[in-house]
Design a protein around this motif. Structure first.
Motif, PDB file in Angstrom:
ATOM      1  N   UNK A  50     -18.740  -9.492 -49.980  1.00  9.91           N
ATOM      2  CA  UNK A  50     -18.023 -10.503 -50.674  1.00  9.91           C
ATOM      3  C   UNK A  50     -18.353 -11.347 -51.435  1.00  9.91           C
ATOM      4  N   UNK A  51     -19.820 -11.427 -51.583  1.00 13.72           N
ATOM      5  CA  UNK A  51     -20.411 -13.074 -52.007  1.00 13.72           C
ATOM      6  C   UNK A  51     -20.447 -12.585 -53.931  1.00 13.72           C
ATOM      7  N   UNK A  52     -20.025 -11.319 -54.066  1.00 12.50           N
ATOM      8  CA  UNK A  52     -20.563 -11.518 -55.473  1.00 12.50           C
ATOM      9  C   UNK A  52     -18.959 -10.547 -56.537  1.00 12.50           C
ATOM     10  N   UNK A  53     -17.738 -11.051 -55.721  1.00 12.79           N
ATOM     11  CA  UNK A  53     -16.493 -10.341 -56.330  1.00 12.79           C
ATOM     12  C   UNK A  53     -16.942 -11.574 -57.285  1.00 12.79           C
ATOM     13  N   UNK A  54     -15.636 -12.426 -57.747  1.00 12.92           N
ATOM     14  CA  UNK A  54     -14.589 -12.994 -58.280  1.00 12.92           C
ATOM     15  C   UNK A  54     -13.702 -13.963 -57.441  1.00 12.92           C
ATOM     16  N   UNK A  55     -14.171 -15.059 -57.053  1.00 10.65           N
ATOM     17  CA  UNK A  55     -13.126 -15.533 -56.640  1.00 10.65           C
ATOM     18  C   UNK A  55     -12.914 -17.454 -57.592  1.00 10.65           C
ATOM     19  N   UNK A  56     -12.042 -17.643 -57.392  1.00  9.83           N
ATOM     20  CA  UNK A  56     -11.934 -19.235 -58.183  1.00  9.83           C
ATOM     21  C   UNK A  56     -11.851 -20.247 -56.456  1.00  9.83           C
ATOM     22  N   UNK A  57     -11.418 -21.376 -57.092  1.00 11.45           N
ATOM     23  CA  UNK A  57     -11.467 -22.940 -56.056  1.00 11.45           C
ATOM     24  C   UNK A  57     -10.069 -23.384 -56.218  1.00 11.45           C
TER      25      UNK A  57
END
Length: 233
Positions: A50-57
């Motif tokens: 999951x750390x490598x999946x794109x996500x935003x803040x």
């Protein structure tokens, strides 16, 4: 991730006194398998998950936490876009940003580099960040660190020309470099030590000998935090 590791991981962090704001994304939770050798050294097998999946803040609560932090510590085992968002929020709020460069081998984007207060690579990571400069000797290490500092300053100056009213300028004084040298110890190269001489404030720290080395896990991160205190003050 959204697997069976999510809850015990969150509980372990909270039991250690860590305030968590977790984003759960589909897929396995990131993990690292640490292989301990007889001499106490270790090798690590990382499965990003999951750390490598794109996500935003995008959460206002997350942004507020970052903006109110005394310092922000980042690493490269998550997408750079998330690190850039965090660094932008922190530097806009005058919070120093520390980056441990473990986790990725490619050079940093100018957008992120210019917002870092202190960067902490080992010799191999420094060579990659400086686009192939040699790091086999002390003078080569200093030259590569100076090149990284120069790149950060050039990127910052270019942005300020394009955006004269930019507010996220915490690192305007320059980039500090903390080199982790394994059994050779560490070397701190402060912002402005352009010619790489000891007179410019370069500090060398010998490795502390241990009568019995049990496990080196976590020592690199502890070193980064220990040497980052002067930058906060």
């Amino acid at each position: 991730g959204n697997d069976s590791y999510t809850q015990p991981l969150a509980e372990a962090l909270e039991s250690a006194g860590v305030t968590t704001v977790l984003q759960v994304v589909p897929g396995p939770t990131g993990s690292a398998t640490i292989l301990l050798q007889k001499n106490g050294e270790n090798s690590i097998v990382i499965v990003g998950g999951a750390n490598q999946q794109q996500f935003g803040l995008s959460s206002p609560a997350t942004k507020e936490l970052i903006a109110n932090a005394g310092a922000v510590l980042l690493q490269r085992e998550i997408p750079e876009v998330a690190n850039l968002q965090a660094a932008t929020i922190a530097s806009s709020a005058d919070a120093p940003v520390f980056l441990d460069t473990g986790g990725a081998g490619d050079p940093l984007s100018p957008e992120l580099l210019q917002r870092i207060t202190l960067i902490s690579p080992n010799e191999t990571e420094l060579q990659r960040l400086s686009v192939g400069m040699p790091t086999g000797s002390e003078q080569e290490l200093l030259a590569a660190a100076a090149a990284l500092q120069h790149a950060a300053q050039q990127a910052k100056q270019g942005r300020l020309k394009r955006q004269p009213g930019a507010t996220d300028t915490i690192s305007v004084a320059g980039l500090h470099v903390l080199l982790k040298l394994g059994t050779a110890g560490s070397m701190y190269v402060p912002a402005g030590a352009d010619d790489g001489t000891m007179a410019d404030g370069v500090v060398k720290q010998a490795a502390v000998p241990a009568t019995k080395l049990v496990d080196t896990t976590g020592t690199v991160s502890c070193t980064s935090w220990q040497h980052s205190g002067p930058c906060v003050t």
